[in-house]
Design a protein around this motif. Structure first.
Motif, short mmCIF file in Angstrom:
data_model
loop_
_atom_site.label_atom_id
_atom_site.label_comp_id
_atom_site.label_asym_id
_atom_site.label_seq_id
_atom_site.Cartn_x
_atom_site.Cartn_y
_atom_site.Cartn_z
N ASP A 1 0.84 -1.20 0.00
CA ASP A 1 0.00 0.00 0.00
C ASP A 1 0.87 1.24 0.00
OD1 ASP A 1 -2.19 -1.60 0.04
OD2 ASP A 1 -2.65 -1.32 2.17
N GLU A 2 0.33 2.30 -0.60
CA GLU A 2 1.00 3.59 -0.60
C GLU A 2 0.32 4.50 0.41
OE1 GLU A 2 3.68 4.85 -2.15
OE2 GLU A 2 4.13 2.86 -2.99
N PRO A 3 1.08 5.29 1.13
CA PRO A 3 0.46 6.22 2.08
C PRO A 3 -0.33 7.31 1.37
CG PRO A 3 2.82 6.62 1.92
CD PRO A 3 2.55 5.37 1.14
N THR A 4 -1.27 7.88 2.09
CA THR A 4 -2.13 8.92 1.53
C THR A 4 -1.35 10.21 1.36
OG1 THR A 4 -4.05 7.95 2.60
CG2 THR A 4 -4.24 10.24 1.91
N ARG A 5 -1.47 10.80 0.14
CA ARG A 5 -0.83 12.09 -0.14
C ARG A 5 -1.85 13.21 -0.30
NH1 ARG A 5 2.37 8.13 -2.32
NH2 ARG A 5 4.65 8.41 -2.10
N ALA A 6 -3.14 12.83 -0.41
CA ALA A 6 -4.19 13.83 -0.58
C ALA A 6 -4.50 14.51 0.74
CB ALA A 6 -5.45 13.19 -1.16
N GLN A 7 -4.94 15.74 0.65
CA GLN A 7 -5.30 16.48 1.85
C GLN A 7 -6.64 15.99 2.38
OE1 GLN A 7 -5.69 20.71 1.37
NE2 GLN A 7 -5.66 21.09 3.59
N ILE A 8 -6.70 15.68 3.67
CA ILE A 8 -7.91 15.21 4.33
C ILE A 8 -8.29 16.22 5.40
CG2 ILE A 8 -8.93 13.41 5.76
CD1 ILE A 8 -7.19 11.40 4.36
N ILE A 9 -9.54 16.65 5.35
CA ILE A 9 -10.04 17.64 6.30
C ILE A 9 -11.17 17.01 7.10
CG2 ILE A 9 -11.08 19.92 6.59
CD1 ILE A 9 -9.81 20.73 3.95
N PHE A 10 -11.03 16.97 8.41
CA PHE A 10 -12.05 16.41 9.30
C PHE A 10 -12.97 17.52 9.77
CE2 PHE A 10 -8.68 13.28 9.58
CZ PHE A 10 -9.37 12.07 9.60
N ASP A 11 -14.28 17.22 9.75
CA ASP A 11 -15.26 18.15 10.30
C ASP A 11 -15.13 18.17 11.83
OD1 ASP A 11 -18.29 18.43 11.48
OD2 ASP A 11 -17.94 19.74 9.75
N TRP A 12 -14.89 19.36 12.38
CA TRP A 12 -14.60 19.45 13.81
C TRP A 12 -15.80 19.07 14.66
CZ3 TRP A 12 -11.34 19.18 17.51
CH2 TRP A 12 -11.65 19.64 18.77
N GLU A 13 -16.97 19.56 14.33
CA GLU A 13 -18.15 19.27 15.14
C GLU A 13 -18.46 17.78 15.15
OE1 GLU A 13 -19.56 21.41 17.00
OE2 GLU A 13 -18.45 23.17 16.25
N LEU A 14 -18.38 17.15 13.98
CA LEU A 14 -18.64 15.71 13.91
C LEU A 14 -17.57 14.92 14.65
CD1 LEU A 14 -20.29 13.35 12.82
CD2 LEU A 14 -18.94 13.46 10.72
#
Length: 642
Positions: free
Chosen positions: A381-394
């Motif tokens: 597997d290759e590590p994730t290079r895309a930007q991931i944004i988590f919803d703070w409230e959730l």
């Protein structure tokens, strides 16, 4: 000899468990008895083998020998290995599946299983607590099981009496007697107690006042006792069980709550285990990438050294001895980096990242494969290079509802609430209603069917129902002041307040760690972009300097410096990439969704078929008794639907 005997007696009186001391002293006494009054030198020389045998360390001989797979472990792969190596390209999902399939003990790299085996988590832990014969749910339910008890005693008495009244008219009593008792007792969670008893007494003596030489007196009795205040009620029975001491609660609700807490602990252990596996997987990925960077740098340094060596042999400018030595030193420096990146320093105290071989052995150990094998694991597997944004409230809502530590603490609060409810019951006085009915039978014989008269058969007399007795009453008892019960209530209130305060602090800690994890993702992604641009800049610089060096327009030291800078940039890039993926994993860890993120699902085992039928029957009865218009299909606590 006298002093030695005194020492032995003092040792036995002071420590009854010191068997090794007794063995050594006993062996010494045996030697002294054999050799008599020999010299001290001979005594010491001849007693030594016996003392050594008595004080030797013993090893246990287990009843069932365990087959160990560790004895067949092959030699580990190292820098001196010459055998060909096959690679096993393995994904992270496959790694987790192997780990869960092969692991009965949740491994860790800290050596807990050796240093503190009792603290090691295993797949057996929830079942061990569930089946605990002292504190488990079945142990709590067993307090309300019906019990059977019986006894039979025979006596032969011959005695002289001063008063013939006590002997039934004789001063020398000769008697044969027997007493048989049997009973079934049943307690209920409502505070009731039912008892059925059967008593038979046989008496044969020489008293002249007897109607028969021998007689049988038997009876059956049924007793009912109901608690009205202290100890009464279904809630108290399910919480405290049969305990009558404030602060000691062993009911089925407490036992089940402990089981739910153990399930939460089991989930925490699985989560931490998966967390370590994912970290080890990406550490191995980094080790391979780091090795590639070091190999590329070494090959580049080798080409530079060869070019300088060729210039030296041709006697051209740039082939001076100092430059050739500098290029050669650069090559061997990178060769050292390659060897360390391949092998790693397993025993180094300050080694942030091990080599390929060390990281591969760590991963193999965690997922339950033989530590040394003929194949070498390689992440596919290759590590994730895309930007991931988590919803703070959730994310905040998930962390406060899904974290197993918080669920465990809430179960503890529920337990303390139940204990407080039970402790208040002890403030009441004991008031019991007791009812008893007894039917008696008396006769010359136990069972006589030949000449049936009124007292010819004890059983026949009993079946007529002629002799019956009844008793109804109540018992009241209470201590003045009731200090123990009041202390139990105060203690339960303090324990509940403590657990609630702990939960608030745990929630604050969860929010704190989640905030750091979310902020870390932003930092790690920004740094990843920066390091990526830095790596491209170093690549361009090295290409330009190499072209200039080949055209004799750039000095050698700048080329060598550019090679080192590019190697460091390559390593830093993959460090930043793994740090970014580690930040993603950390957010799922703090949210309590790591198991979902890795595709792992935990659930309790299904109920037996009889349990489903029993639950449906009780639900139907509740609907009838309470008059509720509940739907026929109702979700039970474990998720089963009828």
């Amino acid at each position: 000899m006298t002093k030695l005997s005194q020492t032995l007696s003092q040792t036995q009186a002071g420590n009854l468990n010191g068997w090794s001391v007794y063995g050594a002293v006993g062996a010494l006494l045996f030697v002294i008895a054999l050799i008599g009054c020999r010299s001290p030198e001979n005594l010491a020389s001849q007693a030594t083998p016996y003392i050594q045998a008595a004080t030797a360390i013993e090893y246990p001989d287990v009843d069932v020998p365990l087959d160990s797979e560790s004895f067949g472990t092959i030699r580990p792969i190292s820098l001196t290995s010459t055998s060909p190596q096959e690679f096993w390209d393995i994904s992270l999902e496959e790694t987790i599946q192997l780990a869960l399939a092969k692991s009965k003990v949740f491994r860790d790299l800290g050596g807990t299983v050796l240093k503190s085996p009792n603290s090691t988590s295993t797949t057996y832990d929830p079942a061990i607590l569930e089946t605990d014969p002292r504190f488990g749910p079945q142990a709590a339910l067993s307090a309300f099981d019906a019990t059977f008890a019986t006894s039979l005693f025979y006596e032969n008495n011959n005695r002289g009496l001063n008063n013939q009244f006590f002997g039934g008219g004789t001063r020398t009593l000769s008697q044969d007697a027997a007493v048989f008792q049997a009973q079934i007792n049943k307690k209920t969670p409502f505070g009731s107690e039912f008892t059925l008893r059967h008593n038979t007494e046989y008496d044969r003596n020489n008293a002249p006042g007897n109607q028969f030489p021998s007689g049988y007196d038997l009876n059956f009795e049924a007793e009912y006792r109901q608690k009205l205040l202290r100890g009464a009620g279904i809630d108290f029975g399910r919480i405290a069980g049969t305990s009558r001491i404030p602060g000691v609660y062993n009911g089925v609700l407490i036992a089940r709550t402990n089981t739910d807490m153990s399930i939460a602990e089991f989930e925490i252990s699985v989560r931490d285990f998966i967390n370590d596996i994912e970290k080890a997987y990406w550490d191995l990925y980094f080790a391979y990438r780091n090795l590639d960077a070091k190999v590329t740098a070494r090959n580049s340094a080798l080409e530079t050294w060869r070019r300088v060596q060729a210039l030296k042999e041709l006697g051209r400018l740039g082939g001076e001895a100092d430059k050739e030595a500098e290029a050669r030193a650069q090559y061997y420096r990178f060769q050292e980096d390659v060897e360390n990146a391949l092998s790693g320093k397993a025993l180094a105290e300050f080694q942030p990242n091990g080599g390929v071989q060390v990281a591969e052995r760590k991963l193999r150990y965690l997922i339950g494969l033989p530590v040394n094998g003929n194949t070498v694991l390689r992440p596919s597997d290759e590590p994730t290079r895309a930007q991931i944004i988590f919803d703070w409230e959730l994310s905040l809502e998930e962390s406060l509802s899904k974290r197993a530590e918080l669920r465990k603490q809430k179960w503890m609060i529920k337990r303390r609430e139940l204990e407080l409810l039970a402790s208040r019951n002890f403030l009441k006085p004991e008031l019991d209603v007791v009812a008893l009915h007894r039917i008696r039978g008396f006769g010359d014989d136990y069972l006589n069917q030949d000449n049936p008269t009124r007292f010819s058969s004890a059983w026949g007399n009993l079946t007529t129902g002629e002799f019956q007795e009844s008793q109804v009453g109540f018992e009241l008892a209470f201590p003045f002041g009731n200090r123990q019960a009041h202390a139990g209530v105060r203690n339960a209130e303090f324990l509940l307040a403590r657990e609630r305060s702990v939960l608030k602090e745990q929630e604050q800690k969860v929010v704190h760690d989640l905030s750091n994890s979310v902020a870390e993702i932003d930092r790690a992604y920004k740094v990843l972009q920066t390091v990526y641009n830095r790596r491209d800049a170093n690549r361009d610089r090295l290409k330009a300097l190499q072209a200039a060096f080949e055209a004799d327009k750039a000095p050698l030291n700048l080329v060598l410096d550019a090679q080192r800078r590019l190697t460091d940039a390559e390593t830093n890039y993959y460090e930043a990439l793994i740090a970014y993926n580690d930040a993603i994993r950390a957010v799922h860890f703090e949210k309590g969704t790591l198991l979902e993120y890795t595709g792992v699902h935990l659930s309790e085992g299904s109920w037996p078929n009889a349990a489903y039928a029993d639950a449906e029957d009780k639900l139907d009865r509740r609907i009838i008794l309470e008059g509720d218009h509940l739907p026929t299909h109702h979700v039970i606590s474990n998720g089963a639907e009828f």
